[in-house]
Scaffold this motif. Sequence first.
Motif, short mmCIF file in Angstrom:
data_model
loop_
_atom_site.label_atom_id
_atom_site.label_comp_id
_atom_site.label_asym_id
_atom_site.label_seq_id
_atom_site.Cartn_x
_atom_site.Cartn_y
_atom_site.Cartn_z
N UNK A 32 0.80 -1.23 0.00
CA UNK A 32 0.00 0.00 0.00
C UNK A 32 0.83 1.27 0.00
N UNK A 33 2.06 1.22 0.49
CA UNK A 33 2.89 2.42 0.49
C UNK A 33 3.37 2.78 -0.91
N UNK A 34 3.36 1.81 -1.83
CA UNK A 34 3.81 2.10 -3.19
C UNK A 34 2.78 2.90 -3.97
N UNK A 35 1.56 2.99 -3.48
CA UNK A 35 0.51 3.74 -4.19
C UNK A 35 0.86 5.22 -4.28
N UNK A 36 1.61 5.71 -3.33
CA UNK A 36 1.96 7.13 -3.36
C UNK A 36 2.78 7.49 -4.58
N UNK A 37 3.43 6.48 -5.19
CA UNK A 37 4.26 6.78 -6.35
C UNK A 37 3.50 6.69 -7.68
N UNK A 38 2.21 6.34 -7.63
CA UNK A 38 1.41 6.28 -8.85
C UNK A 38 1.07 7.71 -9.26
N UNK A 39 1.43 8.10 -10.48
CA UNK A 39 1.15 9.47 -10.91
C UNK A 39 -0.35 9.74 -10.96
N UNK A 40 -0.74 10.90 -10.46
CA UNK A 40 -2.16 11.29 -10.50
C UNK A 40 -2.69 11.29 -11.92
N UNK A 41 -1.88 11.73 -12.86
CA UNK A 41 -2.31 11.77 -14.25
C UNK A 41 -2.73 10.42 -14.77
N UNK A 42 -2.04 9.39 -14.33
CA UNK A 42 -2.38 8.03 -14.77
C UNK A 42 -3.75 7.62 -14.23
N UNK A 43 -4.03 7.96 -12.98
CA UNK A 43 -5.33 7.65 -12.37
C UNK A 43 -6.43 8.46 -13.04
N UNK A 44 -6.15 9.74 -13.28
CA UNK A 44 -7.13 10.62 -13.92
C UNK A 44 -7.48 10.11 -15.31
N UNK A 45 -6.48 9.73 -16.07
CA UNK A 45 -6.68 9.27 -17.44
C UNK A 45 -7.41 7.93 -17.47
N UNK A 46 -7.08 7.05 -16.57
CA UNK A 46 -7.67 5.70 -16.58
C UNK A 46 -9.17 5.72 -16.31
N UNK A 47 -9.62 6.64 -15.46
CA UNK A 47 -11.03 6.62 -15.05
C UNK A 47 -11.77 7.93 -15.27
N UNK A 48 -11.14 8.90 -15.92
CA UNK A 48 -11.81 10.16 -16.18
C UNK A 48 -12.06 10.97 -14.92
N UNK A 49 -11.13 10.88 -13.97
CA UNK A 49 -11.28 11.61 -12.70
C UNK A 49 -10.67 13.00 -12.80
N UNK A 50 -11.20 13.90 -12.00
CA UNK A 50 -10.57 15.21 -11.86
C UNK A 50 -9.35 15.04 -10.97
#
Length: 94
Positions: free
Chosen positions: A8-26
Motif C-alpha cells: 500500500x505504500x507504493x501507491x503514493x508513487x502512482x502518478x495522479x495523471x495516470x489515475x485521472x486518465x484511466x477513469x476520467x477523474x478530476x
Amino acid sequence: MLLFVIDPTSRRSIPLGRIMEAYGLTRAEARVALAASSGNTIIETARCLRLSPNTIKTHLRRVFAKTATGRQAELAGLIGAIGTVRVTDRSSEH
C-alpha cells in the motif's frame, strides 16, 4: 481467480495523471481516490488532504461512480492495478 499482492505504500508513487486518465477523474477526485485506496478513513483522508470530511465523501461518491466500485477495498484493487500495469508503444519495438 487472480490475486494481486501490492504494497500500500507504493501507491503514493502512482502518478495522479495516470489515475485521472484511466477513469476520467478530476485532479481532486484522483487525490481522494489515491488516499482512500491506501486504507485511510474518511477522517484521515480529510486531514491528510486538508479538506472537510463532507468534501471527501462527495469526491468518493463521484470516484465510485466513475470507477464502477462501491467500496474502498474495490477502489484499492483498481488503483493498485494501475500501479502494476505498464503500457508500451509497440511501434518502437520494430
